[in-house]
Design an enzyme around this catalytic site. Structure first.
Site, short mmCIF file in Angstrom:
data_model
loop_
_atom_site.label_atom_id
_atom_site.label_comp_id
_atom_site.label_asym_id
_atom_site.label_seq_id
_atom_site.Cartn_x
_atom_site.Cartn_y
_atom_site.Cartn_z
N GLU A 1 0.90 -0.98 -0.06
CA GLU A 1 0.07 0.04 0.03
C GLU A 1 0.82 1.28 -0.05
O GLU A 1 0.46 2.34 0.41
CB GLU A 1 -0.96 0.03 1.20
CG GLU A 1 -1.94 -1.14 1.09
CD GLU A 1 -3.06 -0.86 2.04
OE1 GLU A 1 -4.01 -0.42 1.65
OE2 GLU A 1 -2.99 -0.91 3.44
N HIS B 1 -4.86 0.57 10.89
CA HIS B 1 -5.99 -0.03 10.90
C HIS B 1 -6.40 0.17 12.60
O HIS B 1 -6.98 -0.62 12.85
CB HIS B 1 -6.20 -1.46 10.57
CG HIS B 1 -5.23 -1.53 9.12
ND1 HIS B 1 -4.56 -2.68 8.99
CD2 HIS B 1 -5.20 -1.00 8.00
CE1 HIS B 1 -3.81 -2.64 7.74
NE2 HIS B 1 -4.32 -1.70 7.33
MN MN Z 1 -4.12 -0.87 4.95
#
Ligand code: MN
Length: 247
Positions: A82, A103
């Site tokens: 990412e 997260h």
């Molecule tokens: Mn992520």
């Protein structure tokens, strides 16, 4: 122009290593999540750890990346899937010097309830302004994606959802926060998680009285001007726990 692999300053690399350790120690990231900083000699590049748990990052793990996500000096080091989150935001937002993607668990509920707004309930989280925008990856990736921002096209879509805000929710995934310095990006990531806990508690009592846009702006400039205080505390806490667990 600097040569291809002009190094960032050692102090910046040190701070990025510290930022990784603080975010783990403060419960913002676990095995996943990452933090980057714009290269201090070349604004077209950013520094991000190789693909690994942030709590274990050392200076030798930091890899230079281009805005399109290309790693410049990976060697045999795997990079984060990412990384496009970071590059697309640095390209879209010249004011942004650091990015944290996580997260963190208390924020996640706000990403999945369509009418829930993530708004500042206290003066420490004025950076949430009038409420965080929400990125719906389905609009770009369809309804069978793995929710990961795994290419530059999805990174650009995320950056568009962020707009001029400091914090963006990512549906079913987490959040990303940005700041004009690495210390402030860490601060916003930590207090984003704190605000989520407090807002969830307040919502159990009734409809909260949120900060107005004016209060959020004023509180942001006064609390964030003192960012060295929490940074130094969190750095010392992370260092002492690392030493305690390694001895
Ligand atoms: Mn992520």
């Amino acid at each position: 122009m600097p040569s291809d692999l002009s190094p960032a300053s050692a102090a910046l690399v040190d701070d990025l290593v510290t930022a990784n350790h603080i975010l783990f120690d403060q419960g913002v990231v676990d095995a996943f999540g990452h933090v980057s900083v714009r290269h201090d000699q070349d604004p077209e590049r950013f520094l991000l750890a190789r693909n690994m748990a942030p709590g274990n990052v050392q200076a030798c793990d930091i890899v230079q990346h281009m805005h399109d996500g290309t790693p410049l000096d990976p060697g045999d080091r795997r990079v984060y899937l990412e990384r496009f989150i970071h590059g697309a935001i640095y390209r879209a937002r010249p004011d942004v010097m650091a990015v944290v993607h996580s997260h963190s668990p208390s924020v996640l509920p706000f990403t999945v309830v369509p009418h829930a707004r993530f708004r500042p309930v206290c003066h420490m989280s004025g950076f949430l302004g009038a409420g965080a925008p929400r990125f719906e990856i389905r609009d770009s990736a369809g309804d069978a994606s793995d929710l990961l921002v795994r290419d530059d096209r999805l990174g650009r879509a995320l950056a568009a959802s962020l707009g001029n805000a400091h914090f963006v929710l990512m549906r079913g995934h987490g959040s990303t926060t940005v700041a004009p310095s690495l210390k402030l990006a860490v601060y916003r990531a930590v207090y984003g998680e704190v605000n989520a806990r407090l807002q969830l508690q307040a919502l159990q009592l009734g409809e909260p009285e949120y900060l107005t846009a004016g209060e959020a702006e004023a509180a942001m400039s006064s609390t964030e001007g003192q960012v060295d205080r929490p940074w130094n505390l969190w750095k010392a806490a992370a260092q002492s726990r690392r030493h305690a667990t390694s001895s």
